[in-house]
Design a protein around this motif. Structure first.
Motif, short mmCIF file in Angstrom:
data_model
loop_
_atom_site.label_atom_id
_atom_site.label_comp_id
_atom_site.label_asym_id
_atom_site.label_seq_id
_atom_site.Cartn_x
_atom_site.Cartn_y
_atom_site.Cartn_z
N LEU A 29 0.83 -1.21 0.00
CA LEU A 29 0.00 0.00 0.00
C LEU A 29 0.87 1.26 0.00
O LEU A 29 0.62 2.22 -0.71
N ARG A 30 1.94 1.20 0.78
CA ARG A 30 2.85 2.34 0.89
C ARG A 30 3.52 2.61 -0.46
O ARG A 30 3.63 3.74 -0.90
N LYS A 31 3.94 1.51 -1.14
CA LYS A 31 4.60 1.67 -2.43
C LYS A 31 3.64 2.24 -3.47
O LYS A 31 4.02 3.09 -4.26
N ILE A 32 2.38 1.76 -3.46
CA ILE A 32 1.40 2.23 -4.44
C ILE A 32 1.19 3.73 -4.26
O ILE A 32 1.21 4.50 -5.22
N ASN A 37 1.60 8.94 -6.73
CA ASN A 37 1.75 10.38 -6.56
C ASN A 37 2.99 10.66 -5.72
O ASN A 37 2.91 10.84 -4.51
N PRO A 38 4.17 10.69 -6.37
CA PRO A 38 5.41 10.83 -5.61
C PRO A 38 5.50 12.11 -4.79
O PRO A 38 6.22 12.18 -3.81
N LYS A 39 4.76 13.13 -5.21
CA LYS A 39 4.86 14.39 -4.49
C LYS A 39 3.78 14.52 -3.41
O LYS A 39 3.64 15.56 -2.77
N SER A 40 3.03 13.42 -3.24
CA SER A 40 1.91 13.47 -2.29
C SER A 40 2.40 13.83 -0.88
O SER A 40 3.43 13.34 -0.42
N LYS A 41 1.63 14.66 -0.22
CA LYS A 41 1.97 14.99 1.17
C LYS A 41 1.15 14.11 2.10
O LYS A 41 0.93 14.42 3.24
N GLN A 45 2.42 8.02 4.62
CA GLN A 45 3.37 7.36 3.74
C GLN A 45 4.51 6.68 4.48
O GLN A 45 5.29 5.97 3.87
N ASP A 46 4.63 6.86 5.77
CA ASP A 46 5.65 6.14 6.53
C ASP A 46 5.10 4.80 7.00
O ASP A 46 3.89 4.62 7.12
N TYR A 47 6.03 3.88 7.29
CA TYR A 47 5.59 2.60 7.85
C TYR A 47 4.94 2.85 9.21
O TYR A 47 5.45 3.65 9.99
N ASN B 11 4.12 6.85 16.58
CA ASN B 11 3.26 5.89 15.88
C ASN B 11 3.83 5.40 14.56
O ASN B 11 3.29 4.47 13.98
N TYR B 12 4.89 6.03 14.06
CA TYR B 12 5.40 5.66 12.74
C TYR B 12 6.89 5.35 12.77
O TYR B 12 7.62 5.81 13.65
N ASP B 13 7.28 4.58 11.77
CA ASP B 13 8.67 4.16 11.61
C ASP B 13 9.22 5.00 10.46
O ASP B 13 9.21 4.57 9.31
N ILE B 14 9.68 6.20 10.78
CA ILE B 14 9.97 7.20 9.74
C ILE B 14 11.40 7.07 9.21
O ILE B 14 12.34 6.87 10.00
N ASP B 15 11.56 7.19 7.90
CA ASP B 15 12.90 7.23 7.31
C ASP B 15 13.40 8.66 7.37
O ASP B 15 12.75 9.56 6.86
N TRP B 16 14.56 8.89 8.01
CA TRP B 16 15.16 10.22 7.94
C TRP B 16 16.64 10.09 7.61
O TRP B 16 17.21 9.00 7.69
#
Lengths: 161, 141
Positions: A29-32, A37-41, A45-47, B11-16
């Protein structure tokens, strides 16, 4: 079968049949979202840090029907509509109140933010007569790596784990 | 400019990402705190994530930590192939600053593709306390 073996057996069933699929679907889902929409805010979008799946204890034996279970991820308890089941709400209020730290201390998580509590809410919406201590949880998992995590103090107290 | 709230960080596993000028690091937050010099602007981190997701692989010669439990380290491996020393936060509390390297390019000074203008840079001014164990469990930083 003694209780420990039963518990391990149930964990194994959920782990083998559900959790890898669950982690895959979170990642897919995250990849889709990113590809479309790569610029989506879009804020999701994080795990998620942790995901958990639960079902009524009776359903655990229905290995061929894994879809009787519900899963959720850790998320904020700020949303006023996040919890509707009065049984769960009153148990959380007894601990200290939704969105707050437990009165007795011992846990850094705010009440209502854990994946287990959100998953339990989904289950109770479908079956309001189910009691809190009759809910079975798979071990919580970190979707990025599939690492198992432990239940927090809030969840142990709420669901008598 | 919006920032990651504490709730979101938990709550999230963020890439930074950050660089010390020589090495480039990717960090998985694992539900932990993100340092202030990175959490200035959330949109800039999202832009960086998207740019890196679409950037090219710069090396296939990488080292990965031993994985006796069979965890899925593919996310870290992907970042190492793109030129980052990929580190994970230990699961020891929101504010802890203990990290370990999961995957890294054999040539640690390799440069990732097209991130220089966006990636937060460590300087004397914003130096933060961080403990990183390398693949051999020795203190890297």
């Amino acid at each position: 079968m003694n209780l420990y073996l039963l518990r391990t057996y149930m964990d194994l069933q959920l782990l083998l049949f559900d959790i890898p699929n669950l982690c895959d679907s979170v990642i897919r889902l995250r990849k889709i979202r990113k590809t479309k929409n790569p610029k989506s805010k879009y804020k999701d979008q994080d795990y998620p840090a942790i995901v958990s799946r639960c079902c009524e204890k009776e359903f655990v034996y229905c290995v061929s029907k894994p879809f009787n279970s519900f899963y959720a991820r850790t998320k904020s308890a700020k949303n006023p509509n996040a919890y509707r089941n009065m049984q769960l709400i009153s148990a959380m209020n007894a601990l200290g109140g939704i969105g707050k730290h437990p009165v007795a201390g011992g846990c850094n998580n705010k009440i209502g933010s854990c994946a287990e509590q959100h998953a339990a809410e989904l289950l109770l919406r479908k079956n309001p007569s189910c009691k809190l201590d009759k809910i079975f949880f798979s071990n919580p998992i970190r979707p990025r790596t599939n690492e198992p995590r432990t239940f927090c103090d809030n969840c142990v107290k709420l669901f008598k784990l | 400019m919006s920032r990651y709230t504490k709730d979101y960080q938990m709550n999230y596993d963020i890439d930074w990402f950050f660089t010390d000028g020589i090495h480039y690091f990717h960090v998985a937050s694992n539900g932990g705190a993100i340092p202030d010099f990175v959490n200035v602007d959330r949109n800039s981190n999202i832009e960086l994530q998207n740019r890196i997701a679409n950037s090219k692989i710069v090396t296939n010669d990488i080292n990965v930590i031993d994985n006796p439990n069979g965890f899925n380290y593919s996310s870290f491996v992907d970042f190492a192939k793109k030129g980052f020393i990929s580190i994970d936060k230990k699961n020891d509390g929101f504010d802890s600053q203990n990290y370990f390297v999961v995957a890294e390019p054999s040539n640690k000074q390799i440069k990732p593709d097209g991130v220089d203008d966006l990636i937060p840079k460590l300087s004397e001014k914003n130096r933060f306390k961080i403990h990183i164990e390398d693949i051999r469990n020795e203190l890297l930083w």
